[in-house]
Design a protein around this motif. Structure first.
Motif, PDB file in Angstrom:
ATOM      1  N   PRO A   1      35.882 -76.281 -57.149  1.00  0.00           N
ATOM      2  CA  PRO A   1      35.777 -76.091 -58.598  1.00  0.00           C
ATOM      3  C   PRO A   1      35.677 -74.613 -58.977  1.00  0.00           C
ATOM      4  N   GLY A   2      36.248 -74.288 -60.113  1.00  0.00           N
ATOM      5  CA  GLY A   2      36.179 -72.901 -60.575  1.00  0.00           C
ATOM      6  C   GLY A   2      34.791 -72.512 -61.040  1.00  0.00           C
ATOM      7  N   ALA A   3      34.002 -73.491 -61.521  1.00  0.00           N
ATOM      8  CA  ALA A   3      32.688 -73.171 -62.079  1.00  0.00           C
ATOM      9  C   ALA A   3      31.775 -74.388 -62.062  1.00  0.00           C
ATOM     10  N   THR A   4      30.498 -74.137 -62.296  1.00  0.00           N
ATOM     11  CA  THR A   4      29.560 -75.212 -62.608  1.00  0.00           C
ATOM     12  C   THR A   4      29.982 -75.830 -63.937  1.00  0.00           C
ATOM     13  N   ASP A   5      29.898 -77.129 -64.035  1.00  0.00           N
ATOM     14  CA  ASP A   5      30.229 -77.813 -65.284  1.00  0.00           C
ATOM     15  C   ASP A   5      29.272 -77.352 -66.389  1.00  0.00           C
ATOM     16  N   PRO A   6      29.776 -76.673 -67.436  1.00  0.00           N
ATOM     17  CA  PRO A   6      28.881 -76.177 -68.487  1.00  0.00           C
ATOM     18  C   PRO A   6      28.481 -77.240 -69.493  1.00  0.00           C
ATOM     19  N   GLY A   7      29.013 -78.470 -69.347  1.00  0.00           N
ATOM     20  CA  GLY A   7      28.686 -79.518 -70.300  1.00  0.00           C
ATOM     21  C   GLY A   7      27.209 -79.836 -70.362  1.00  0.00           C
ATOM     22  N   GLN A   8      26.492 -79.618 -69.245  1.00  0.00           N
ATOM     23  CA  GLN A   8      25.066 -79.942 -69.195  1.00  0.00           C
ATOM     24  C   GLN A   8      24.179 -78.857 -69.792  1.00  0.00           C
TER      25      GLN A   8
ATOM     26  N   ALA B   1      43.939 -63.862 -62.641  1.00  0.00           N
ATOM     27  CA  ALA B   1      43.557 -62.656 -63.391  1.00  0.00           C
ATOM     28  C   ALA B   1      42.052 -62.663 -63.643  1.00  0.00           C
ATOM     29  N   PRO B   2      41.374 -61.535 -63.438  1.00  0.00           N
ATOM     30  CA  PRO B   2      39.917 -61.493 -63.608  1.00  0.00           C
ATOM     31  C   PRO B   2      39.516 -61.671 -65.073  1.00  0.00           C
TER      32      PRO B   2
ATOM     33  N   ASP C   1      39.670 -71.430 -74.089  1.00  0.00           N
ATOM     34  CA  ASP C   1      40.895 -72.016 -73.531  1.00  0.00           C
ATOM     35  C   ASP C   1      41.395 -71.199 -72.346  1.00  0.00           C
ATOM     36  N   GLU C   2      41.294 -69.871 -72.445  1.00  0.00           N
ATOM     37  CA  GLU C   2      41.712 -69.018 -71.332  1.00  0.00           C
ATOM     38  C   GLU C   2      40.764 -69.187 -70.144  1.00  0.00           C
ATOM     39  N   TRP C   3      39.483 -69.342 -70.438  1.00  0.00           N
ATOM     40  CA  TRP C   3      38.531 -69.618 -69.356  1.00  0.00           C
ATOM     41  C   TRP C   3      38.897 -70.932 -68.657  1.00  0.00           C
ATOM     42  N   ALA C   4      39.207 -71.967 -69.436  1.00  0.00           N
ATOM     43  CA  ALA C   4      39.555 -73.267 -68.848  1.00  0.00           C
ATOM     44  C   ALA C   4      40.809 -73.168 -67.987  1.00  0.00           C
ATOM     45  N   ASP C   5      41.798 -72.412 -68.454  1.00  0.00           N
ATOM     46  CA  ASP C   5      43.014 -72.210 -67.659  1.00  0.00           C
ATOM     47  C   ASP C   5      42.685 -71.531 -66.333  1.00  0.00           C
ATOM     48  N   ALA C   6      41.774 -70.556 -66.383  1.00  0.00           N
ATOM     49  CA  ALA C   6      41.375 -69.852 -65.163  1.00  0.00           C
ATOM     50  C   ALA C   6      40.656 -70.798 -64.200  1.00  0.00           C
TER      51      ALA C   6
END
Length: 428
Positions: free
Chosen positions: A192-199, A167-168, A176-181
């Motif tokens: 990977p779904g995204a760049t790791d935002p931890g940095q 789902a877009p 939490d919904e972003w992480a599930d996506a």
């Protein structure tokens, strides 16, 4: 946005070569009077050749409307500009009018470099949102005025996202919904779904604001605890270990350019970036990038905000404070100047001009304007400009998270290390 990520890759050679071709020329010095007894103002900014050409046009129009003022201009890429401005400021030779980044304001205001613009009647600020205007205030004085606005975004490859059957993104989605996506994208797309935002200190700030906290307090101290940061890094570290966000090896290749992000290299489906600099993905993502809101807190509290893309300020020791204020006012509030400048410094902060200009924007400028319009009225006020120590702390933030992502430290150990160093930096 912070340093205009797409601008940093411009070389000094390109900038200098372009300067030589500008009809008005690029001058690095000015005096108190020009030909015919005119007042001379030095005006400097950073940017690319397109921004420079448009700025020169606007300055020429200003000189036509103010025949008693001559403006000497200079520009450079962001890193070179920042270094030169620091040297000029330290030597007591700051330009009369200058472009400023969010993270420069506290440093130069507290160092006595900037003029209090709140006392200048020639500068009108009635059409600027009060929250945005307040970002240029330090110790109750208006030392800088925002010129454009931007906001963070989830920028993604819509074709890959759709092909994965996920789902877009939708306004109001939570972390939490972003992480599930991200987990679903990684499973379906095998990347990977995204760049790791931890940095990213910027992403952490959005997460933190969604929890009702802030990076810094009004008295320039940390607005969060080691427990808060440990929770963030535990969250992102878990996603990295699951392959939902980029690996440590991919993440450490980040250098401020979109070309070296996992999304730009075709190694991830999405990224976190600022809206206008996301135009760099046009040449890298087939079909172009799509912009989506940043995730919100669990209760729907938005952490995202409209941030000044850059500011204008004047030197405290300028010999011509009224004329400097006139130039700033012109660049912010003159409709003809706005038509020339377009969205080269972000979407204009003058609300009347923004309403008039937006329908005429094209291509990615229109994409950014439409994205910002979709968020209008739903975001909280921006924070005040960060303390000067934040420049160094951005690097510290990335360095300490590297220890987490390469599994040399636990999230809690790294968070304690960061908070200890941050407190020491902010006291210095």
């Amino acid at each position: 946005m912070p340093g205009d990520r797409t601008m940093k890759s411009r070389t000094a050679a390109v900038v200098l070569a372009f300067c030589a071709t500008l009809a008005a020329g690029c001058s690095g010095s000015g005096g108190s009077s020009g030909t015919g007894g005119k007042v001379v103002l030095r005006y400097t900014w950073w940017g690319n050749p397109d921004r420079a050409a448009r700025t020169e046009q606007a300055v020429s129009l200003f000189e036509k409307k103010h025949p008693g003022i001559q403006v000497q201009t200079s520009f450079a890429g962001y890193d070179a500009y920042k270094q030169k401005l620091a040297t000029q400021a330290a030597g007591g030779d700051a330009p009369d009018v200058m472009q400023l980044d969010y993270r420069m304001i506290d440093q130069y205001a507290s160092g006595g470099v900037l003029l209090d613009l709140g006392k200048r009647t020639a500068l009108r600020t009635d059409d600027i949102d009060a929250g945005l205007l307040a970002t240029g205030v330090v110790d109750g004085k208006q030392y800088a005025v925002p010129q454009g606005r931007g906001t963070e975004t989830v920028v993604y490859d819509a074709k890959q996202w759709k092909a994965a059957g996920v789902a877009p993104p939708a306004q109001g989605w939570t972390w939490d919904e972003w992480a599930d996506a991200m987990r679903a994208l990684a499973k379906k797309s095998h990347k990977p779904g995204a760049t790791d935002p931890g940095q990213s200190e910027d992403a952490f700030e959005v997460w933190l604001r969604g929890r009702g906290k802030a990076l810094y307090t009004k008295d320039r101290r940390l607005g969060f605890t080691a427990d808060d940061l440990a929770r963030w890094w535990t969250f992102t570290d878990g996603l990295r270990r699951a392959g939902a966000v980029s690996s440590a090896e991919q993440t450490t290749q980040l250098d401020g350019s979109v070309e070296n992000t996992p999304l730009g290299r075709g190694k991830a489906v999405s990224d976190f970036n600022w809206d206008a600099p996301s135009s760099g993905y046009l040449a890298l993502v087939p079909g172009g990038p799509t912009l989506a809101p940043m995730p919100s807190g669990a209760d729907g509290t938005p952490g995202q905000y409209f941030k000044p893309s850059m500011f204008m300020g004047a030197a405290a020791d300028t010999g011509h404070p009224d004329q400097a204020a006139q130039l700033i006012d012109f660049m912010l509030n003159d409709p003809e100047a706005a038509a020339i400048l377009g969205a080269t410094r972000g979407i204009p902060v003058n609300e009347s001009i923004r309403k008039d200009l937006t329908p005429d924007l094209k291509d990615f400028d229109k994409t950014v304007a439409d994205f910002q319009s979709s968020l209008e009225g739903s975001l909280n006020a921006p924070p005040q400009a960060p303390p000067s120590g934040d420049n160094a702390l951005q690097t510290t933030f990335q360095r300490d998270y590297d220890q987490v992502s390469f599994e040399r430290m636990s999230p809690r150990e790294a968070a304690r290390n960061y908070v200890t160093e941050a407190k020491a930096e902010l006291r210095s």
